[in-house]
Design an enzyme around this catalytic site. Structure first.
Site, PDB file in Angstrom:
ATOM      1  CB  THR A 181      -3.837  -0.052  -3.512  1.00 46.25           C
ATOM      2  OG1 THR A 181      -3.421  -0.052  -2.571  1.00 46.25           O
ATOM      3  CG2 THR A 181      -4.194  -1.266  -4.260  1.00 46.25           C
ATOM      4  CD  GLU A 233      -2.628  -1.023   2.823  1.00 46.05           C
ATOM      5  OE1 GLU A 233      -3.528  -1.550   1.672  1.00 46.05           O
ATOM      6  OE2 GLU A 233      -2.456  -0.706   3.149  1.00 46.05           O
ATOM      7  CB  CYS A 234       0.938   4.450   0.062  1.00 45.92           C
ATOM      8  SG  CYS A 234       0.913   6.161  -0.123  1.00 45.92           S
ATOM      9  N   GLY A 235       2.955   3.839   0.715  1.00 42.44           N
ATOM     10  CA  GLY A 235       5.279   3.111   0.255  1.00 42.44           C
ATOM     11  C   GLY A 235       5.322   2.104   0.029  1.00 42.44           C
TER      12      GLY A 235
END
Length: 434
Positions: A425, A325-327
């Site tokens: 994501t 997720e993200c990072g």
């Protein structure tokens, strides 16, 4: 249900975090059990709440969560003496199009839980007008009860007298005034406060905040103003991504929502933490690996040099799912460009190339329909989440993971991506249903 208060403000930067942490710490020091909550999609503030009280703090989100989930989370404070919820942005700030129960505004949560509002007002540059602001905040939405105000950044006794005079015609109680030169604050960076785990002086700060609150505010009056509305229920069971979950956890990977971790454990899953910054790979006995968000851009060099981590993650992904997720998603990619323009090779499970040299803020709720499954959710599942980062996509060659839109239904370009057992994501999952 436990009696509680919503600590809110007309705007961000008004001082509600200082009041929240100081009040929570002061009540704990007096022997009370305090259950904290955070309104909205924030993964930094709950860690500060936990440091202040010794209890896990949970996010309450009226856009993403249904009444059952919020009722279930409120029940986690059933053994507490008082609940304190920290608002986000301004009390009435939310998105334009409501979600599950509302717009994501702190006022939604206050109404659902029946919590009166303690309004923290930054009084800089105003006097009696603060009374008009408080009156407007109280009258704007039916059902909201402002129990009283905390006047912050008060310059002098004369300034305080004028502020109090302004509150009288508004009919709003004043719980006290905090001096402008209190000399207390927490350092910030681009996604909010510097994380709780990075503060060696955090216990000292919390005690100073508690001393400030007890010296200047009517703590007993605030506690007496607490209230609640019965709200019971259970959300849909949270499906863990696996039975044994290797979870990246260190200064670069910290953004996980406490209610999800609790839900995974409640379903019988075992969480196996590891540190990429310490060059550790996922536990070889895990059946899934989860890389949460955080600050990979601050540690890009160390992550790129962590050859043991990268090799272990590649071996893991050859046979088992890895989700970021993200990072975490960025670290799964091919490369990350730091703010100074230097490129750092990442793990390469995906072809994603991202840059912090070309900063652009991405912020808002996300609703995603999965085109392919991720750990814990099958293809076709509808997920509610939130995105907040400053990275730009330079290259994303892999198949999109989902169709994503914002809270208003507008299409979002950051679809996530997938390759083999790897998925990622930019949004952080809050709630999902298949």
């Amino acid at each position: 249900m436990t009696q509680g208060l919503m600590i809110a403000a007309p705007a961000s930067g008004s001082g509600k975090t200082t009041v929240m942490l100081g009040l929570a710490r002061a009540l704990c020091r007096s022997g009370q059990r305090v259950q904290c909550f955070k309104s909205g999609p924030d993964y930094i503030d709950p860690a500060f709440h936990r440091a202040a009280t010794g209890r896990a703090s949970f996010n309450l989100d009226s856009w993403a969560m249904g009444a059952g989930r919020i009722g279930e989370l409120l029940a986690k404070g059933a053994d507490a003496d008082i609940a304190l919820a920290e608002g986000s942005m301004g009390l009435h700030d939310g998105v334009a199009v409501p979600g599950a129960l509302g717009t994501g505004a702190s006022a939604d949560v206050a109404l659902l839980a029946g919590w009166p509002v303690v309004l923290v007002i930054d009084a800089s540059g105003q006097a009696q007008t603060a009374g008009a602001v408080a009156m407007g905040m109280a009258a704007y939405r039916p059902g909201i009860r402002v129990a009283g105000v905390v006047l912050n950044k008060v310059a002098s006794p004369r300034h305080e007298a004028l502020l109090r005079a302004g509150m009288e015609p508004a009919g709003i109680a004043v719980f006290g005034a905090l001096p402008r030169d209190a000399g207390i604050g927490l350092p910030e960076r681009h996604l909010g406060l510097v994380q709780a785990g990075e503060h060696s002086e955090l216990p000292r700060f919390l005690d100073r905040a508690a001393n400030l609150i007890t010296a200047h505010l009517d703590v007993a009056g605030m506690v007496a103003a607490a209230g609640s509305t019965p709200l019971r229920g259970e959300g849909e069971p949270i499906t863990p991504p696996g039975q044994r979950i290797a979870l990246a956890q260190d200064a670069a990977f910290t953004f996980t929502y406490p209610h999800l971790l609790d839900g995974w454990r409640a379903a019988g899953a075992e969480i196996l933490p590891f540190s990429p910054l310490a060059d550790q790979g996922p536990d070889s006995t895990a059946d899934v690996c989860w890389l949460p968000g955080g600050y990979p851009e601050l540690h890009a060099g160390r992550i790129a040099a962590a050859g043991g981590f990268a090799e272990a993650l590649r071996r893991f992904a050859a046979t088992r799912p890895v989700h970021g997720e993200c990072g975490g998603y960025m670290v799964m990619g091919a490369g990350l460009e730091a703010a100074d323009g230097s490129r750092h090779a990442m793990v390469g499970l995906l072809g994603l190339e991202t840059s912090f040299a070309k900063r652009r803020m991405h912020l808002g709720y996300r609703r995603a329909v999965l085109g392919a499954g991720i750990p814990g959710h099958e293809a076709g599942a509808v997920l509610a989440g939130h995105e907040f980062h400053y990275a730009s996509i330079l290259h994303q060659p892999d198949a999109p993971l989902a169709t994503v839109c914002d809270a208003a239904g507008a299409s979002v370009a950051e679809t996530g991506s997938r390759r083999g057992h790897a998925t990622g994501t930019f949004f952080h999952l809050i709630e999902g249903a298949s």
